[in-house]
Design an enzyme around this catalytic site. Structure first.
Site, PDB file in Angstrom:
ATOM      1  N   ASP A 130      34.568  37.511  35.501  1.00  0.00           N
ATOM      2  CA  ASP A 130      35.751  36.728  35.510  1.00  0.00           C
ATOM      3  C   ASP A 130      37.252  37.480  33.979  1.00  0.00           C
ATOM      4  OD1 ASP A 130      35.918  35.556  37.709  1.00  0.00           O
ATOM      5  OD2 ASP A 130      35.498  33.951  36.615  1.00  0.00           O
ATOM      6  N   ARG A 181      38.605  44.008  39.629  1.00  0.00           N
ATOM      7  CA  ARG A 181      39.499  42.563  40.716  1.00  0.00           C
ATOM      8  C   ARG A 181      40.608  42.579  39.970  1.00  0.00           C
ATOM      9  NH1 ARG A 181      37.652  37.062  39.716  1.00  0.00           N
ATOM     10  NH2 ARG A 181      35.755  37.743  39.861  1.00  0.00           N
TER      11      ARG A 181
END
Ligand SMILES: Cc1cc2nc3c(=O)[nH]c(=O)nc-3n(C[C@H](O)[C@H](O)[C@H](O)COP(=O)(O)OP(=O)(O)OC[C@H]3O[C@@H](n4cnc5c(N)ncnc54)[C@H](O)[C@@H]3O)c2cc1C
Length: 309
Positions: A130, A181
């Site tokens: 993340d 991502r």
């Protein structure tokens, strides 16, 4: 304005204590969080897999306060990897750098991440990292590149399109043959370093989609997962992939648990790779607040329950 209010609440200790003990808020959180235990999360992943949807398991937690807590968090991710393999789940994992020790320095965080990535590589499972608020971005990307250099395996880095720096960061990842991502960004950032307007953030996303799906990037091994519920971005991804002659295995669409469930299923049924982020754990409060920040209308459900309506 409401967005900033909820992002600020995500760091407030008194708001955390109130919300985590308030029944209707806990109930709404269950829409976005799989539960507090790994068993509950595994049940959710199995249900998604049964409908042709892949998962990203995330044991929620961030900004741990001691190195021992950070190492324990890394151990927990090792256990999740083993469970993915023994249960035969179609899932990978995602970690927040601050959860596995970024606050105690790059080297410490790298060592914790390296242990997890090595196990994942041995088990044939991908790892995602993340991305958090802007002060952590340099360290996170440095760790990502070091992991990519050290372990020849599938590691993907979340990248926020709202940051002005992103095209340069993405170019570097393309050169390294890495995967990303692509997300809009969930934190409150200054206009000095980040786009604030929705249309500007979309335009910036279009540019990164073009970069990542270009024949040059794909030839270098670059891989794009779009983490978004925005129909305009998803359409742009599919259109660009089609124009570049890519097949559905060469990119994916990621969404959050509990958000646009019909769309997740529709895209999976069309044959696209859809992966849903499945967070679980007792430390769900900041994650939940960022979801409210993205769609303040969610809070009216809590208000209605509070008033008994
Ligand atoms: C898989 C995944 C991983 C992520 N990882 C990160 C990360 O590492 N770092 C980071 O900063 N951000 C992360 N994000 C969050 C991201 O940055 C955005 O804040 C979030 O995805 C909302 O932007 P959007 O592109 O979905 O578009 P939006 O324009 O915000 O949303 C489009 C539509 O989706 C629906 N929607 C969106 N959010 C919600 C919600 N919370 N509740 C209900 N409906 C909603 C609404 O219908 C909305 O109109 C991640 C998002 C996803 C999907």
């Amino acid at each position: 304005m409401l967005r900033n209010f909820f992002i600020q609440l995500s760091t407030s200790e008194s708001a955390r204590s109130f919300t985590t003990h308030f029944g209707p808020a806990r109930q709404l959180a269950r829409r976005f969080v799989a539960g507090e235990t790994l068993d509950e999360a595994v049940a959710v992943v199995k249900e998604l897999n049964s409908r042709g949807i892949k998962a990203i398991l995330n044991h929620v937690g961030e900004s741990v306060t001691t190195p021992a807590e950070a190492s324990a968090a890394a151990d927990e991710f090792q256990a999740i990897l083993q469970r993915i393999r023994t249960e035969g789940l179609d899932a990978d994992i995602s970690l927040k750098p601050s959860h596995v020790g970024l606050g105690f320095g790059r080297d410490f965080c790298f060592e914790n991440m390296a242990g997890v990535v090595k196990t994942a590589r041995d088990l044939g499972i991908s790892v995602e990292m993340d991305i958090e608020a802007s002060p952590d971005v340099d360290d996170t990307l440095a760790i990502y590149h070091r992991l990519l250099d050290t372990f020849d395996c599938d590691i993907r880095q979340a990248i926020q399109t709202y940051l002005f720096r992103t095209p340069a960061d993405v170019q570097k990842i393309i050169e390294a043959g890495g995967g990303i991502r692509l997300v809009k960004g969930a934190y409150q950032e200054s206009p000095a370093i980040a786009y604030q307007r929705r249309d500007e953030i979309r335009q910036a996303s279009f540019r990164v989609i073009e970069m990542m799906l270009s024949p040059e990037a794909v030839a270098k091994g670059a891989y794009l997962a779009l983490g978004s519920h925005d129909p305009v971005l998803i359409e742009a991804l599919l259109r660009t992939a089609n124009r570049c002659g890519l097949s559905p295995e060469q990119f994916e669409i990621q969404m959050l648990l509990g958000v646009r469930r019909d769309e997740q299923q529709r895209l999976a049924d069309l044959g696209y790779q859809v992966r849903v982020y499945v967070p679980f754990g007792t430390a769900w409060y900041p994650y939940f607040m960022r979801r409210l920040a993205e769609r303040p209308a969610n809070v009216f459900f809590i208000g209605r329950a509070f008033l008994g309506a």
